[in-house]
Design a protein around this motif. Structure first.
Motif, PDB file in Angstrom:
ATOM      1  N   ALA A  61       0.808  -1.226   0.000  1.00 37.34           N
ATOM      2  CA  ALA A  61       0.000   0.000   0.000  1.00 37.34           C
ATOM      3  C   ALA A  61       0.841   1.276   0.000  1.00 37.34           C
ATOM      4  N   ALA A  62       1.995   1.228   0.636  1.00 39.13           N
ATOM      5  CA  ALA A  62       2.760   2.469   0.813  1.00 39.13           C
ATOM      6  C   ALA A  62       3.517   2.841  -0.458  1.00 39.13           C
ATOM      7  N   GLY A  63       3.714   4.141  -0.642  1.00 39.97           N
ATOM      8  CA  GLY A  63       4.600   4.587  -1.702  1.00 39.97           C
ATOM      9  C   GLY A  63       6.030   4.273  -1.328  1.00 39.97           C
ATOM     10  N   ALA A  64       6.326   4.412  -0.027  1.00 41.36           N
ATOM     11  CA  ALA A  64       7.655   4.057   0.502  1.00 41.36           C
ATOM     12  C   ALA A  64       7.442   3.428   1.872  1.00 41.36           C
ATOM     13  N   TYR A  65       7.992   2.245   2.052  1.00 44.60           N
ATOM     14  CA  TYR A  65       7.869   1.546   3.336  1.00 44.60           C
ATOM     15  C   TYR A  65       9.275   1.342   3.887  1.00 44.60           C
ATOM     16  N   VAL A  66       9.522   1.896   5.068  1.00 42.38           N
ATOM     17  CA  VAL A  66      10.861   1.795   5.644  1.00 42.38           C
ATOM     18  C   VAL A  66      10.767   1.158   7.022  1.00 42.38           C
ATOM     19  N   ALA A  67      11.414  -0.005   7.147  1.00 42.55           N
ATOM     20  CA  ALA A  67      11.511  -0.659   8.453  1.00 42.55           C
ATOM     21  C   ALA A  67      12.765  -0.123   9.135  1.00 42.55           C
ATOM     22  N   CYS A  68      12.585   0.515  10.279  1.00 41.05           N
ATOM     23  CA  CYS A  68      13.719   1.103  11.001  1.00 41.05           C
ATOM     24  C   CYS A  68      14.048   0.182  12.184  1.00 41.05           C
ATOM     25  N   ILE A  69      15.203  -0.455  12.127  1.00 41.27           N
ATOM     26  CA  ILE A  69      15.577  -1.451  13.131  1.00 41.27           C
ATOM     27  C   ILE A  69      16.583  -0.816  14.094  1.00 41.27           C
ATOM     28  N   ALA A  88      18.574  -6.430   4.141  1.00 45.29           N
ATOM     29  CA  ALA A  88      18.574  -5.555   2.971  1.00 45.29           C
ATOM     30  C   ALA A  88      17.267  -4.775   2.901  1.00 45.29           C
ATOM     31  N   ARG A  89      17.297  -3.577   2.462  1.00 41.72           N
ATOM     32  CA  ARG A  89      16.143  -2.680   2.297  1.00 41.72           C
ATOM     33  C   ARG A  89      15.565  -2.213   3.633  1.00 41.72           C
ATOM     34  N   MET A  90      16.272  -2.472   4.734  1.00 37.86           N
ATOM     35  CA  MET A  90      15.831  -1.930   6.022  1.00 37.86           C
ATOM     36  C   MET A  90      16.817  -0.855   6.444  1.00 37.86           C
ATOM     37  N   PHE A  91      16.357   0.004   7.341  1.00 38.26           N
ATOM     38  CA  PHE A  91      17.216   1.085   7.817  1.00 38.26           C
ATOM     39  C   PHE A  91      17.706   0.730   9.222  1.00 38.26           C
ATOM     40  N   GLY A  92      18.982   0.859   9.450  1.00 37.20           N
ATOM     41  CA  GLY A  92      19.539   0.578  10.775  1.00 37.20           C
ATOM     42  C   GLY A  92      19.527   1.823  11.631  1.00 37.20           C
ATOM     43  N   GLY A  93      18.576   1.901  12.562  1.00 36.28           N
ATOM     44  CA  GLY A  93      18.481   3.087  13.424  1.00 36.28           C
ATOM     45  C   GLY A  93      17.031   3.419  13.721  1.00 36.28           C
ATOM     46  N   ARG A  94      16.841   4.410  14.569  1.00 35.89           N
ATOM     47  CA  ARG A  94      15.485   4.799  14.957  1.00 35.89           C
ATOM     48  C   ARG A  94      14.797   5.571  13.825  1.00 35.89           C
ATOM     49  N   VAL A  95      13.497   5.735  13.966  1.00 35.65           N
ATOM     50  CA  VAL A  95      12.747   6.483  12.945  1.00 35.65           C
ATOM     51  C   VAL A  95      13.237   7.930  12.856  1.00 35.65           C
ATOM     52  N   ALA A 137      16.279   8.956  13.274  1.00 38.63           N
ATOM     53  CA  ALA A 137      17.522   8.985  12.495  1.00 38.63           C
ATOM     54  C   ALA A 137      17.202   8.929  11.007  1.00 38.63           C
ATOM     55  N   TYR A 138      16.225   8.096  10.652  1.00 41.21           N
ATOM     56  CA  TYR A 138      15.849   8.022   9.237  1.00 41.21           C
ATOM     57  C   TYR A 138      15.347   9.387   8.756  1.00 41.21           C
ATOM     58  N   MET A 139      14.495  10.004   9.566  1.00 38.39           N
ATOM     59  CA  MET A 139      13.938  11.296   9.159  1.00 38.39           C
ATOM     60  C   MET A 139      15.036  12.352   9.002  1.00 38.39           C
ATOM     61  N   GLU A 140      16.015  12.310   9.910  1.00 43.80           N
ATOM     62  CA  GLU A 140      17.111  13.284   9.832  1.00 43.80           C
ATOM     63  C   GLU A 140      17.964  13.067   8.595  1.00 43.80           C
ATOM     64  N   GLN A 141      18.202  11.792   8.300  1.00 45.76           N
ATOM     65  CA  GLN A 141      19.177  11.485   7.248  1.00 45.76           C
ATOM     66  C   GLN A 141      18.558  11.320   5.862  1.00 45.76           C
ATOM     67  N   LYS A 142      17.327  10.833   5.821  1.00 46.35           N
ATOM     68  CA  LYS A 142      16.803  10.392   4.520  1.00 46.35           C
ATOM     69  C   LYS A 142      15.549  11.111   4.039  1.00 46.35           C
ATOM     70  N   LEU A 143      14.750  11.625   4.966  1.00 50.04           N
ATOM     71  CA  LEU A 143      13.478  12.199   4.515  1.00 50.04           C
ATOM     72  C   LEU A 143      13.716  13.587   3.915  1.00 50.04           C
ATOM     73  N   ALA A 144      13.296  13.750   2.683  1.00 47.44           N
ATOM     74  CA  ALA A 144      13.562  15.001   1.966  1.00 47.44           C
ATOM     75  C   ALA A 144      12.883  16.172   2.667  1.00 47.44           C
ATOM     76  N   PRO A 145      13.545  17.329   2.684  1.00 47.53           N
ATOM     77  CA  PRO A 145      12.903  18.501   3.276  1.00 47.53           C
ATOM     78  C   PRO A 145      11.566  18.757   2.576  1.00 47.53           C
ATOM     79  N   GLY A 146      10.606  19.258   3.327  1.00 42.62           N
ATOM     80  CA  GLY A 146       9.305  19.512   2.721  1.00 42.62           C
ATOM     81  C   GLY A 146       8.248  19.736   3.776  1.00 42.62           C
ATOM     82  N   VAL A 147       7.042  19.921   3.304  1.00 36.18           N
ATOM     83  CA  VAL A 147       5.893  20.112   4.196  1.00 36.18           C
ATOM     84  C   VAL A 147       5.011  18.874   4.066  1.00 36.18           C
TER      85      VAL A 147
END
Lengths: 189, 217
Positions: B148-156, B164-171, B173-183
């Motif tokens: 269902a999701a456009g992007a699904y990220v499992a944060c471990i 593979a395809r999972m992110f190592g760290g808290r949510v 950390a993912y937002m700081e490092q990977k989520l594009a700036p925006g509203v």
């Protein structure tokens, strides 16, 4: 159970409609005044003489209405976020009007200005009345700065409600003095 | 608030992970809800709120329940016989989708994924889903979210290396490092400390976004 998240530790808070705003935002000040009013009603309820279940019951209903009003005031007018929030309707204003009329029937006519005071419950009702008027003024200020075309119908009704609630609290103060046999303090200029 | 008391029979119980079960309860005909809302299970001495994980049109009501060690309520739910009756009120809560032109980002920890599962099952698509768990075993409804999701990220966040395809760290950390700036429209559901940390991050990095929260205790 923790009741805090700490999300507001840096001076911002979240509106019900999702916006993050400063805690001194007018909208926050407004529902803060409604919260203060609600708290004074708790004090008023605690000051009622033993066995006044009729008045205590009325105050509980008003407190529930003020919770409802607070939720509406935490929504920016343009937001489409009221899907789960019940409309605040004129029916609640009618409830106050009927209650005021019923109390007034038992009171002597006013012949002079009265000073806030008398029995502890009457004095508490006057404090609530004054806070209610402030909350009402804040709602008016909020409406003044909002786009009139986008104001929710519930805002119009809650403004009427707060206006009527001040009247209710004035009459209730008189009723408390009357029922306890405490003389109303009159203004002697 | 909806105080009408409904009654439903326990139809099925399944294990989603070592410490999470899903219950299916028969649905009273007149009961309706919006995805993201909760029901309040009633017991003689206590009550607990659980988000529904099914779609509104489904014939049974489904609840995702974390088994709390020595927790009286969840222990009772784990042991309840199939066919036993539960009383509940609802729907409760305002954690529902508020459609806007902004992209929706769902952020959950643990069983906080439950309301998002209901939204996905109801047909919501294209959102970003960040699910924070200690280990991959705790990922709930991952097949549903992948679809269902456009992007699904499992944060471990635990010590084990993420697959593979999972992110190592808290949510966060993912937002700081990977989520594009925006509203964005952020929907946060989970533990209070996650909600606090994410809100602070949103205030700093994603100003003018909307934030809707549901705390899971």
């Amino acid at each position: 159970m923790k009741i805090y998240t700490g999300g507001g530790d840096r001076g911002k808070t979240g509106l019900f409609s999702g916006e993050r705003v400063a805690k001194c935002n007018l909208q926050v000040e407004t529902y803060g005044d409604v919260d203060e009013l609600n708290s004074t009603l708790g004090s008023l309820s605690a000051a009622l003489p033993e066995g006044w279940t009729d008045i205590d019951g009325q105050l509980r209903l008003v407190q529930a209405d003020l919770f409802h009003i607070g939720a509406w005031l935490a929504i920016t007018p343009a937001a489409r976020t009221n899907a789960t929030l019940e409309e605040f309707t004129a029916e609640r204003v009618l409830f106050l009007e009927k209650t005021i009329d019923a109390m007034e029937e038992q009171l002597p006519a006013l012949s002079a200005f009265i000073l806030p005071g008398g029995h502890a419950s009457a004095a508490a009702a006057h404090v609530s009345r004054a806070v209610c008027r402030r909350a009402e003024r804040r709602v008016v200020a909020l409406m003044e700065q909002s786009d009139a075309k986008k104001l929710p119908a519930s805002w119009q009704q809650l403004l009427r409600y707060l206006n009527r609630l001040s009247d209710y609290l004035f009459v209730l103060a008189r009723f408390c003095n009357h029922r306890t046999g405490v003389e109303e303090p009159l203004w002697k200029p | 608030m909806n105080q009408q008391i409904y009654s439903g029979k326990l139809l099925q119980r399944s294990h989603l992970s070592a410490d999470t079960i899903e219950l299916a309860i028969s649905r009273p005909r007149q009961f309706t809800f919006q995805p993201g809302q909760r029901i309040r299970l009633l017991d003689r001495f206590q009550e607990r709120d659980y988000s529904l994980v099914n779609a509104p049109a489904d014939r049974s009501l489904r609840l995702c329940i974390r088994l709390v060690p020595k927790g009286r309520f969840s222990t009772k739910l784990r042991a309840a016989a199939i066919g036993s009756c539960f009383e509940f009120t609802g729907p409760h809560g305002h954690f529902v989708l508020r459609p806007s032109g902004r992209p929706a980002v769902f952020v959950a920890t643990g069983t906080g994924a439950a309301p998002f599962a209901s939204m996905a099952r109801a047909g919501e698509r294209g959102f970003t889903m960040l699910h924070g768990v200690r280990s991959a075993e705790g990922l709930l409804y991952s097949d549903l979210f992948r679809t269902a999701a456009g992007a699904y990220v499992a944060c471990i966040s635990g010590k084990t290396s993420p697959a593979a395809r999972m992110f190592g760290g808290r949510v966060t950390a993912y937002m700081e490092q990977k989520l594009a700036p925006g509203v964005y429209d952020f929907y946060l559901c989970g533990r209070s400390d996650m909600v606090r940390d994410v809100i602070w991050l949103i205030d700093e990095r994603f100003p003018n976004s909307r934030v809707y929260t549901e705390i899971f205790f």
